[in-house]
Write a protein that holds these residues in place. Structure first.
Motif, short mmCIF file in Angstrom:
data_model
loop_
_atom_site.label_atom_id
_atom_site.label_comp_id
_atom_site.label_asym_id
_atom_site.label_seq_id
_atom_site.Cartn_x
_atom_site.Cartn_y
_atom_site.Cartn_z
N TYR A 23 0.80 -1.22 0.00
CA TYR A 23 0.00 0.00 0.00
C TYR A 23 0.84 1.28 0.00
O TYR A 23 0.31 2.38 -0.15
N GLY A 24 2.15 1.15 0.21
CA GLY A 24 3.03 2.31 0.15
C GLY A 24 2.90 3.27 1.31
O GLY A 24 3.08 4.47 1.15
N LEU A 25 2.60 2.75 2.51
CA LEU A 25 2.38 3.63 3.66
C LEU A 25 3.39 3.38 4.79
O LEU A 25 3.06 3.48 5.97
N ALA A 26 4.63 3.10 4.41
CA ALA A 26 5.66 2.83 5.42
C ALA A 26 5.81 3.99 6.41
O ALA A 26 6.04 3.78 7.60
N GLY A 27 5.68 5.22 5.91
CA GLY A 27 5.84 6.39 6.77
C GLY A 27 4.69 6.63 7.72
O GLY A 27 4.82 7.40 8.68
N GLN A 28 3.55 5.97 7.50
CA GLN A 28 2.39 6.15 8.37
C GLN A 28 2.33 5.13 9.51
O GLN A 28 1.54 5.28 10.44
N ARG A 29 3.14 4.08 9.42
CA ARG A 29 3.24 3.07 10.47
C ARG A 29 1.90 2.46 10.83
O ARG A 29 1.29 2.77 11.85
N ILE A 30 1.41 1.58 9.98
CA ILE A 30 0.15 0.88 10.22
C ILE A 30 0.35 -0.61 9.99
O ILE A 30 0.86 -1.03 8.95
N GLY A 31 -0.03 -1.40 10.97
CA GLY A 31 0.03 -2.85 10.83
C GLY A 31 -1.17 -3.49 11.51
O GLY A 31 -1.92 -2.82 12.24
N TYR A 32 -1.38 -4.76 11.26
CA TYR A 32 -2.50 -5.45 11.91
C TYR A 32 -2.23 -6.95 11.95
O TYR A 32 -1.38 -7.48 11.23
N GLY A 33 -2.94 -7.59 12.82
CA GLY A 33 -2.92 -9.04 12.89
C GLY A 33 -4.34 -9.56 12.86
O GLY A 33 -5.28 -8.85 13.23
N TYR A 34 -4.51 -10.79 12.41
CA TYR A 34 -5.82 -11.44 12.51
C TYR A 34 -5.62 -12.83 13.10
O TYR A 34 -4.58 -13.46 12.91
N THR A 35 -6.61 -13.27 13.85
CA THR A 35 -6.46 -14.52 14.58
C THR A 35 -7.84 -15.00 15.03
O THR A 35 -8.86 -14.51 14.52
N THR A 36 -7.89 -15.90 15.97
CA THR A 36 -9.19 -16.32 16.52
C THR A 36 -9.76 -15.19 17.37
O THR A 36 -9.03 -14.32 17.85
#
Length: 366
Positions: free
Chosen positions: A229-242
């Motif tokens: 997405y080209g948003l390295a400078g915005q610092r956004i991450g996520y995880g998905y799980t149960t």
């Protein structure tokens, strides 16, 4: 008895190595192609940029207290296969790693990873007093040592990190290997599956964490908005799980964690199908172009499923890195990642890739 402030330092924190990120382009009038940090070769999603700009008038107020709007957008991105309660977000994939380790690791617990790999797995786990267990990838092809990992598990093992495609090698874990591993790993262990480069994987037997999460396994699919997405400078991450694991991790989710512009950028980027497709197309075409050049030049490399390659450079790694910089190409030595003597090269746009090949030819002719 005299004591200084260091007497209350946590012993497991010092003295140890710290994670050092890639360098930025130095001040210069010379054209420099940054192929050292696996950033998006096309820039950022236009829809993400537009969403950020639209939010600027409101940056004087607090952002969303929770990440629920982003989680709902992720539900749509995953075609409704997961619920909003199965996601949790953070300031980049690195913070997601930190959050899950903070949630699960006590001092003395064990964390398993496989070098060469992303350094924060070991560095961050040390922050919480974990014992790091390195079961190296099998050489020469950097394959997962399934038996080695399973044999290393004991009553202290809490978390296992798997990565596919792997940073810095670009290699991946085939579905048959993952099926076998997940069938045999104990049910009281958390498997973290880092898939931040998943959009670039085109192998027929590539698999993400999704099917295993849907089956109810104790697995987290780790993702980031920095690459596709080209948003390295915005610092956004996520995880998905149960739902059970995600609800537990969100107990330590700080209020107002994500900046307003980051939330809007991520939601905008998820809707930018055209940009995502263009990014993947650019990377896959670049991968073929650079692979052909490596073959022609006789450069030792490993086939990649990511937006980068790891190579065995024709010169010592630091000398090679310096020579490439002289030619206007930034690349990254990855000894710190557990791959001594190797160098990682990001796939750029067509112009950058052509400049890379030109520089390689010049160095090979020296």
């Amino acid at each position: 008895m005299k004591k200084d402030i260091t007497s209350i330092f946590k012993a497991h924190l010092v003295p140890k190595e710290v994670y050092k990120g890639g360098k930025n382009i130095p001040p210069t009038d010379k054209k420099i192609y940054k192929l050292s940090s696996n950033e998006n070769p096309l820039g950022a999603s236009p829809k993400a940029v537009a969403a950020m700009k639209a939010a600027l008038d409101d940056i004087n107020i607090y952002p969303d207290q929770t990440d629920i709007r982003l989680r709902e957008a992720l539900v749509k991105d995953f075609d409704g296969q997961l619920t909003a309660d199965q996601f949790f977000c953070g300031n980049g994939g690195s913070e997601v790693i930190d959050m899950l380790l903070r949630a699960f690791i006590n001092e003395g617990d064990e964390v398993i990873f496989s070098n060469p790999c992303f350094l924060p797995y070991s560095v961050f786990s040390r922050w919480y007093g974990a014992h790091q267990v390195d079961i190296p990838l099998l050489t020469p092809n950097y394959e997962l040592d399934v038996e080695g990992i399973l044999n290393a598990i004991n009553e202290k093992t809490k978390v296992i990190f798997l990565t596919s495609p792997n940073n810095p090698t670009g290699t991946y874990i085939p579905k048959s290997v993952m099926d076998d591993f997940m069938a045999r790993v104990p049910k009281n262990i958390l498997v973290v599956f880092d898939e931040v480069y998943r959009h670039f994987a085109d192998a027929n037997d590539y698999v993400t964490a999704l099917p295993y999460v849907l089956e109810g396994h104790n697995m987290i699919g780790l993702n980031s908005f920095s690459k596709t997405y080209g948003l390295a400078g915005q610092r956004i991450g996520y995880g998905y799980t149960t739902t059970t694991i995600a609800n537990y991790i969100r107990l330590i989710h700080k209020p107002f964690l994500l900046p307003l512009t980051s939330i809007e950028a991520a939601i905008g980027a998820l809707n930018d199908t055209e940009f995502i497709e263009a990014t993947v197309k650019t990377v896959l075409e670049g991968r073929k172009y650079i692979t052909k050049a490596f073959d022609e030049l006789g450069i030792k490399y490993w086939p990649s499923q990511a937006n980068f390659f790891i190579i065995d450079p024709p010169l010592p790694e630091m000398e090679f890195t310096d020579k490439m910089m002289e030619e206007g190409i930034m690349v990254r030595p990855v000894s710190q990642f557990g791959a001594p003597g190797k160098v990682r090269i990001t796939i750029g746009n067509a112009e950058a890739n052509e400049a890379l090949v030109k520089a390689l030819r010049k160095i090979m002719d020296m």
